[in-house]
Enzyme design. Structure first.
Site, PDB file in Angstrom:
ATOM      1  N   CYS B 113     -17.921  15.310  84.195  1.00  0.00           N
ATOM      2  CA  CYS B 113     -18.214  14.380  83.337  1.00  0.00           C
ATOM      3  C   CYS B 113     -16.813  12.867  83.407  1.00  0.00           C
ATOM      4  CB  CYS B 113     -18.539  14.592  81.878  1.00  0.00           C
ATOM      5  SG  CYS B 113     -18.125  12.972  81.343  1.00  0.00           S
ATOM      6  N   ALA B 114     -16.991  12.561  83.697  1.00  0.00           N
ATOM      7  CA  ALA B 114     -15.793  11.923  83.697  1.00  0.00           C
ATOM      8  C   ALA B 114     -15.385  10.800  82.278  1.00  0.00           C
ATOM      9  CB  ALA B 114     -15.442   9.683  84.170  1.00  0.00           C
TER      10      ALA B 114
END
Lengths: 272, 272
Positions: B113-114
């Site tokens: 996840c960014a």
């Protein structure tokens, strides 16, 4: 004397810090402030998210977060949870890779961030979900509120923290606190997953607002009653009605509003 | 009569809903509840995140979110912001692709996840940052608190919402509200980016807690003073001291605590 299974320990090392500042009169004051640190959660080999947390119960937080995000099925066995305080990481290990990891790999190739898609997954989890129609005695609510508000906590000692309490009838069982309101709920979910606790007879009390995500989490945890001292959002109320969740908000002392499931309330509470 | 540039409009269609429920006495009551809806933010061709928002000022929210996440450089020109109410999407279009999109593609290949990595980026942005040592009159704080608390708002009409106000000396200028405390700040950041507002002479007032992310956002926005009616986290205070941010918390009426930048306070405020 109420018997909690787990309750806050405001004296625990590393949860608060004593800081010096000045008040409105320019007088130097010492104040207790809650700690906040990053914790990066891994599911097997896959980095999932970095949460900002007070730092207690990292294992319950990680398991509960993954569970509430739909990344960990109820039947999935967690065979190890490795917390590394120095690296600020916690790795949840399941038997074999979970369905989610594949899904995530696919999604992250096309979409920037998994979180956006995960919310969609949480909504999917609600389809066809109907919670048990467990009755709720108003007298339980008043007893819980009184006990919880007088329990020694980080909130009473330092403020700026959210609390969530898993309750049964008029007894609070597990009281978790965290800087993120969702972390406190996730810790409860982690505890429930690990202890295989029954959810149908439980009440979830939170200091946080009754937003869509809070209502969805409570519903996916299978808990039929959610009560908060804070207010509602329209979507939160909509979802509560959809899944048959009894939703109590603006609950302070002996005042509250019920916007979903009022037919399940039993009016035995003392009134002013 | 205070002149806001932008202020809440509690009567605006679609921001609140009138719902029926029962109170603690079992009496039927009508209550106003804030709306909450998803908004998916795109940067050019790249989906970034889905935010839960009350729904006003989607363009400012999108630009401010990207700016505060370090995905949009100050010099970057936003040549279009396309909001689609039906699709619940907003696309921020810049001249050419931004550095961030490449970075994101790289990162999401290795990391689930960014968001986890983005926080790292925000911390990087603080390195070597020192905010201007703008003095703060205590009388301004009292005047702002009085004006803001008596301004008609969604908070006063429906509750369960956070507010953030961009101020200058004793005048509130832009008052944003949202179900997410960070959205309200992001809307202010979006407005500042689009109006190229000067930040060195501003004060940011928020109802939200002074957590690390809130302090980092204020610092990256270049605003030297952050005041909140809520409390602190230790890391938030640490970062404030590091970047020279004047940090005021637990601020209600004529009481407050200052845990960073007290040497920049001018004690001209009226006391009880």
């Amino acid at each position: 004397m109420v018997q909690y299974i787990l309750q806050p320990d405001p004296t625990a090392a590393g949860l608060t810090r004593r800081l010096s500042g000045v008040d409105q009169n320019g007088d130097t004051q010492q104040v207790n402030v809650v700690e906040e640190r990053p914790l990066t959660i891994f599911l097997n080999g896959q980095e999932i998210v970095t949460a900002m947390t007070i730092g207690d119960y990292p294992e319950y937080l990680a398991i509960g977060f993954l569970k509430n995000q739909g990344m960990l099925a109820a039947k999935e066995t967690v065979h190890a949870v490795d917390y590394d305080q120095e690296l600020e990481t916690v790795v949840v290990r399941t038997d074999g890779t979970t369905k989610y990891e594949e899904k995530l790999r696919k999604k992250t190739r096309t979409s920037g961030c998994a979180v956006g898609t995960v919310f969609g997954d949480m909504m999917e989890g609600l389809e066809g979900l109907r919670l048990p129609t467990t009755p709720l005695r108003v007298s339980w609510l008043y007893a819980l509120s009184k006990t919880i508000n007088t329990t020694d906590s980080l909130y009473l000692n330092a403020g700026a923290i959210h609390g969530t309490v898993l309750c049964q009838e008029d007894s609070p069982l597990v009281y978790m606190e965290d800087v993120g309101r969702h972390n406190a709920v996730d810790k409860i979910a982690g505890w429930m997953h690990q202890t295989q606790a029954n959810s149908a007879d439980k009440i979830l009390y939170t200091t946080g607002r009754l937003t869509s995500e809070m209502v969805i989490k409570c519903a996916l945890m299978g808990i039929p009653v959610l009560a908060s001292r804070s207010g509602f959002t329209a979507w939160g109320v909509e979802i509560a009605n959809q899944v048959g969740l009894t939703l109590i908000g603006r609950f302070r002392g002996q005042r509250f509003m019920c916007l979903s499931g009022q037919e399940r309330l039993i009016w035995d509470g003392a009134h002013d």
